[in-house]
Scaffold this motif. Structure first.
Motif, PDB file in Angstrom:
ATOM      1  N   THR A   1       0.838  -1.200   0.000  1.00 46.50           N
ATOM      2  CA  THR A   1       0.000   0.000   0.000  1.00 46.50           C
ATOM      3  C   THR A   1       0.871   1.248   0.000  1.00 46.50           C
ATOM      4  O   THR A   1       2.007   1.231   0.470  1.00 46.50           O
ATOM      5  CB  THR A   1      -0.915   0.054   1.241  1.00 46.50           C
ATOM      6  OG1 THR A   1      -0.108   0.007   2.418  1.00 46.50           O
ATOM      7  CG2 THR A   1      -1.916  -1.089   1.256  1.00 46.50           C
ATOM      8  N   CYS A   2       0.297   2.312  -0.541  1.00 45.69           N
ATOM      9  CA  CYS A   2       0.948   3.612  -0.430  1.00 45.69           C
ATOM     10  C   CYS A   2       0.663   4.148   0.979  1.00 45.69           C
ATOM     11  O   CYS A   2      -0.010   3.494   1.776  1.00 45.69           O
ATOM     12  CB  CYS A   2       0.428   4.559  -1.512  1.00 45.69           C
ATOM     13  SG  CYS A   2      -1.324   4.962  -1.343  1.00 45.69           S
ATOM     14  N   HIS A   3       1.121   5.338   1.288  1.00 42.80           N
ATOM     15  CA  HIS A   3       0.938   5.881   2.635  1.00 42.80           C
ATOM     16  C   HIS A   3      -0.502   6.285   2.927  1.00 42.80           C
ATOM     17  O   HIS A   3      -1.020   6.039   4.016  1.00 42.80           O
ATOM     18  CB  HIS A   3       1.870   7.088   2.841  1.00 42.80           C
ATOM     19  CG  HIS A   3       1.963   7.526   4.254  1.00 42.80           C
ATOM     20  ND1 HIS A   3       1.306   8.637   4.734  1.00 42.80           N
ATOM     21  CD2 HIS A   3       2.629   6.991   5.304  1.00 42.80           C
ATOM     22  CE1 HIS A   3       1.577   8.772   6.014  1.00 42.80           C
ATOM     23  NE2 HIS A   3       2.380   7.776   6.392  1.00 42.80           N
TER      24      HIS A   3
ATOM     25  N   ILE B   1      -3.082  -4.878  -9.341  1.00 41.20           N
ATOM     26  CA  ILE B   1      -3.523  -3.622  -8.725  1.00 41.20           C
ATOM     27  C   ILE B   1      -4.930  -3.867  -8.204  1.00 41.20           C
ATOM     28  O   ILE B   1      -5.868  -4.088  -8.973  1.00 41.20           O
ATOM     29  CB  ILE B   1      -3.490  -2.457  -9.732  1.00 41.20           C
ATOM     30  CG1 ILE B   1      -2.063  -2.262 -10.239  1.00 41.20           C
ATOM     31  CG2 ILE B   1      -4.036  -1.183  -9.083  1.00 41.20           C
ATOM     32  CD1 ILE B   1      -1.942  -1.291 -11.403  1.00 41.20           C
ATOM     33  N   VAL B   2      -5.076  -3.857  -6.887  1.00 44.21           N
ATOM     34  CA  VAL B   2      -6.359  -4.129  -6.239  1.00 44.21           C
ATOM     35  C   VAL B   2      -7.232  -2.883  -6.265  1.00 44.21           C
ATOM     36  O   VAL B   2      -8.429  -2.953  -6.559  1.00 44.21           O
ATOM     37  CB  VAL B   2      -6.152  -4.607  -4.781  1.00 44.21           C
ATOM     38  CG1 VAL B   2      -7.478  -4.774  -4.057  1.00 44.21           C
ATOM     39  CG2 VAL B   2      -5.350  -5.904  -4.766  1.00 44.21           C
TER      40      VAL B   2
ATOM     41  N   ASN C   1      -5.040   6.284  -9.599  1.00 50.08           N
ATOM     42  CA  ASN C   1      -4.277   7.162  -8.706  1.00 50.08           C
ATOM     43  C   ASN C   1      -2.772   6.947  -8.829  1.00 50.08           C
ATOM     44  O   ASN C   1      -1.988   7.583  -8.143  1.00 50.08           O
ATOM     45  CB  ASN C   1      -4.732   6.973  -7.255  1.00 50.08           C
ATOM     46  CG  ASN C   1      -4.612   8.249  -6.464  1.00 50.08           C
ATOM     47  OD1 ASN C   1      -5.151   9.275  -6.867  1.00 50.08           O
ATOM     48  ND2 ASN C   1      -3.905   8.221  -5.359  1.00 50.08           N
ATOM     49  N   LEU C   2      -2.365   6.026  -9.711  1.00 48.39           N
ATOM     50  CA  LEU C   2      -0.945   5.798  -9.954  1.00 48.39           C
ATOM     51  C   LEU C   2      -0.460   6.700 -11.083  1.00 48.39           C
ATOM     52  O   LEU C   2      -1.161   6.910 -12.068  1.00 48.39           O
ATOM     53  CB  LEU C   2      -0.681   4.341 -10.351  1.00 48.39           C
ATOM     54  CG  LEU C   2      -0.716   3.323  -9.231  1.00 48.39           C
ATOM     55  CD1 LEU C   2      -0.680   1.908  -9.807  1.00 48.39           C
ATOM     56  CD2 LEU C   2       0.425   3.532  -8.251  1.00 48.39           C
TER      57      LEU C   2
ATOM     58  N   THR D   1      -1.417  10.961  -4.828  1.00 45.88           N
ATOM     59  CA  THR D   1      -1.823  11.704  -3.638  1.00 45.88           C
ATOM     60  C   THR D   1      -0.676  11.872  -2.649  1.00 45.88           C
ATOM     61  O   THR D   1      -0.320  12.984  -2.279  1.00 45.88           O
ATOM     62  CB  THR D   1      -3.011  11.009  -2.946  1.00 45.88           C
ATOM     63  OG1 THR D   1      -4.071  10.855  -3.884  1.00 45.88           O
ATOM     64  CG2 THR D   1      -3.488  11.810  -1.740  1.00 45.88           C
ATOM     65  N   CYS D   2      -0.069  10.762  -2.222  1.00 43.80           N
ATOM     66  CA  CYS D   2       0.961  10.854  -1.175  1.00 43.80           C
ATOM     67  C   CYS D   2       2.391  10.759  -1.705  1.00 43.80           C
ATOM     68  O   CYS D   2       3.339  10.998  -0.968  1.00 43.80           O
ATOM     69  CB  CYS D   2       0.727   9.795  -0.098  1.00 43.80           C
ATOM     70  SG  CYS D   2       0.905   8.087  -0.676  1.00 43.80           S
TER      71      CYS D   2
END
Length: 127
Positions: free
Chosen positions: A8-10, A52-53, A58-59, A76-77
């Motif tokens: 996961t990303c942050h 990619i779930v 957003n990537l 985003t992060c």
């Protein structure tokens, strides 16, 4: 033996499911001009073993030079999640620090790959 892992990303906007075919203790860093700035240890995963779930939209992707390596980040992060490898485009390198339940500090010292002297660069320089 493969093991399932969640990346996961942050901020949680991006989530990947991977089947790790190697132990995370085999992670390594790369010293190419890009990766050494990022400093993130990665673990190799065959392309078919990453899904990619959520958060595909957003990537964002970054490439340069030969455009073989494709580095993916959360818009985003800003967290790097994975990249399609230049050394082997049939593999992804996944961010060891983004694997749920894994702290890279626990695996130090983590080795380095020689990305500065990449074989593709030698071939290109000789043409």
């Amino acid at each position: 033996m493969k093991s399932a892992a969640k990346i996961t990303c942050h901020c949680g906007a991006v989530e990947l499911a991977v089947q790790l075919s190697e132990d995370v203790s085999n992670a390594a860093r790369c010293d190419c001009t890009y990766c050494r700035r990022r400093g993130t240890p990665t673990v190799s995963v065959p392309l078919d073993d990453l899904t990619i779930v959520k958060g595909k939209d957003n990537l964002t992707r970054y490439t340069w030079g030969t455009h073989t390596a494709k580095h993916y980040f959360c818009k985003t992060c800003g967290i790097y999640t994975h990249h399609q490898r230049r050394s082997d485009p049939r593999e992804y390198g996944v961010n060891m620090g983004a694997i749920e339940g894994v702290n890279p500090k626990e695996y130090e010292p983590i080795g380095w790959h020689d990305g500065v002297n990449h074989p593709s660069d030698a071939k290109r320089d000789q043409t």
